[in-house]
Design a protein around this motif. Structure first.
Motif, short mmCIF file in Angstrom:
data_model
loop_
_atom_site.label_atom_id
_atom_site.label_comp_id
_atom_site.label_asym_id
_atom_site.label_seq_id
_atom_site.Cartn_x
_atom_site.Cartn_y
_atom_site.Cartn_z
N ASN A 118 0.82 -1.21 0.00
CA ASN A 118 0.00 0.00 0.00
C ASN A 118 0.86 1.27 0.00
O ASN A 118 0.39 2.33 -0.37
N LYS A 119 2.13 1.15 0.38
CA LYS A 119 3.00 2.32 0.35
C LYS A 119 3.29 2.74 -1.10
O LYS A 119 3.44 3.90 -1.41
N ILE A 161 -5.39 -1.65 9.14
CA ILE A 161 -5.35 -0.19 9.22
C ILE A 161 -4.21 0.34 10.10
O ILE A 161 -3.82 -0.31 11.08
N GLY A 162 -3.69 1.49 9.71
CA GLY A 162 -2.72 2.22 10.54
C GLY A 162 -3.26 3.64 10.64
O GLY A 162 -4.15 3.93 11.43
N THR A 163 -2.80 4.51 9.75
CA THR A 163 -3.35 5.86 9.70
C THR A 163 -4.78 5.84 9.15
O THR A 163 -5.50 6.82 9.29
N GLY A 164 -5.16 4.76 8.48
CA GLY A 164 -6.50 4.68 7.88
C GLY A 164 -6.53 5.22 6.45
O GLY A 164 -7.58 5.20 5.79
N THR A 165 -5.40 5.66 5.96
CA THR A 165 -5.34 6.24 4.61
C THR A 165 -5.75 5.21 3.55
O THR A 165 -6.51 5.52 2.62
N THR A 166 -5.26 4.00 3.70
CA THR A 166 -5.54 2.96 2.71
C THR A 166 -7.03 2.61 2.69
O THR A 166 -7.66 2.57 1.64
N TYR A 172 1.00 -6.25 10.49
CA TYR A 172 -0.33 -5.90 9.97
C TYR A 172 -1.12 -7.08 9.40
O TYR A 172 -2.21 -7.37 9.85
N LYS A 190 0.26 4.74 -2.01
CA LYS A 190 0.16 6.01 -1.28
C LYS A 190 1.22 7.01 -1.73
O LYS A 190 1.01 8.22 -1.66
N ASN A 237 7.59 0.46 7.38
CA ASN A 237 7.45 0.16 5.95
C ASN A 237 7.41 1.45 5.14
O ASN A 237 7.87 1.49 4.00
N THR A 291 -1.71 -5.88 2.32
CA THR A 291 -1.09 -4.57 2.10
C THR A 291 0.43 -4.62 2.02
O THR A 291 1.09 -3.58 1.92
N GLY A 292 1.02 -5.82 2.11
CA GLY A 292 2.48 -5.94 1.96
C GLY A 292 3.18 -5.97 3.32
O GLY A 292 2.77 -6.70 4.22
N GLY A 293 4.25 -5.21 3.44
CA GLY A 293 4.93 -5.09 4.74
C GLY A 293 5.90 -6.19 5.09
O GLY A 293 6.37 -6.28 6.24
#
Ligand code: PLP
Length: 295
Positions: A39-40, A167-172, A251, A43, A68, A279-281
């Motif tokens: 997802n990076k 989820i982290g920041t929720g951006t994805t 994650y 983003k 990540n 989302t990878g990582g």
């Protein structure tokens, strides 16, 4: 488009899915790029575009020693021949494979304490002084969200009943909610982040797509963020043997486990079609003691 679907989507099987008559597909985000985490990659798209428009060739962003986001941004900057400054929440003696990579890619690492780390204004001003573009933690912001949205709009996936995403920041998850990817239910798995503002995220998603049903779920046995119980590694190995899908300890493994528990508890409607967003990582798995993971 057909080709993208066949290489990035994988149908997985499990007796539990059969019991509830579920069709489960995984979006294999870790395959998007050999170095830049799933997802990076999405983003960063418009953040990099913004830097080009601003005629800036220096990026500053922040993260922890296994981040990540730092890893992905450092590599993207190296590829573009840009300067990269990483603000790292750690002391200057901290070592990690992620930070090693950053150094090898000629990133400039600035080590700071908590108070300095969370002082957004400080880093915004610092970036202005250096004529650099500041990207907030995790690639958060409109640029990050729009990158995720653009990516999924290009995939032309079939409609699903459930989308599941870590989820982290929720951006994805917000980018996904804003995309054309169709689903009635959105499940965000919270990986043990302390004092998480769940309500705010749910409200943000509701604003983006009012008709979608949103649930944010946390498995408290998997707390805290960045750490993991030993049994999670056994499950990751089993999933790898079963599905040939590697997961990451921070994650995606937590996402898979939460989903399996939700299904087992009868909380996913029978006959549904699910899409799990990997989302990878995987680079973060270098924090795991060697030999514990089979992939
Ligand atoms: C960064 C990251 C997330 C969290 O993404 P947000 O957009 O910050 O919510 C989820 N999964 C993986 C693997 C990540 O690296």
């Amino acid at each position: 488009m057909e080709k993208i679907q066949s290489t990035l989507l994988k149908r997985i099987e499990d007796p539990l899915f059969n019991e509830y008559n579920l069709e489960v597909d995984v979006f294999l985000g870790y395959r998007l790029h050999p170095v830049i985490s799933g997802n990076k990659y999405m983003k960063l798209h418009f953040w990099m575009e913004k830097a080009r428009q601003m005629n800036v060739n220096h990026i500053i962003t922040k993260g922890g020693p296994y981040s990540n986001h730092l890893h992905a941004t450092a590599f993207a900057c190296k590829e573009s021949g840009w300067q990269f400054t990483a603000v790292v929440k750690a002391n200057e003696h901290t070592k990690s494979p992620t930070l090693n990579d950053l150094k090898n890619w000629h990133a400039n690492c600035v080590y700071v304490n908590r108070a300095a780390y969370y002082n957004e204004e400080k880093w915004e001003n610092y970036s202005k002084e250096l004529n650099a573009l500041y990207i907030p933690m995790g690639g958060e912001g409109e640029e990050g969200m729009d990158g995720v949205k653009k990516f999924f709009n290009e995939q032309l996936f079939q409609p699903y009943d459930y989308l599941v995403c870590s989820i982290g920041t929720g951006t994805t998850i917000k980018g996904i909610a804003g995309s054309n990817l169709k689903a009635g239910n959105l499940i965000g798995v919270q990986p043990g982040i302390k004092n998480y503002d769940t309500e705010r995220l749910v409200n943000d998603i509701k604003k983006i797509k009012p008709e979608i049903s949103v649930k944010i779920i946390e498995d408290k046995t998997l707390r805290p963020f960045g750490q993991f119980p030993g049994f999670l590694l056994d499950e990751m190995n089993n999933w790898y043997l079963q599905w040939e899908i590697p997961t990451d300890v921070v994650y995606t493994a937590k996402m898979f486990r939460v989903l399996m528990l939700q299904i087992a508890a009868g909380r996913i409607k029978s006959g549904s079609r699910l899409l799990l967003i990997h989302t990878g990582g995987l680079q973060g798995n270098r924090s795991v003691e060697s030999g514990k993971l089979i992939f």
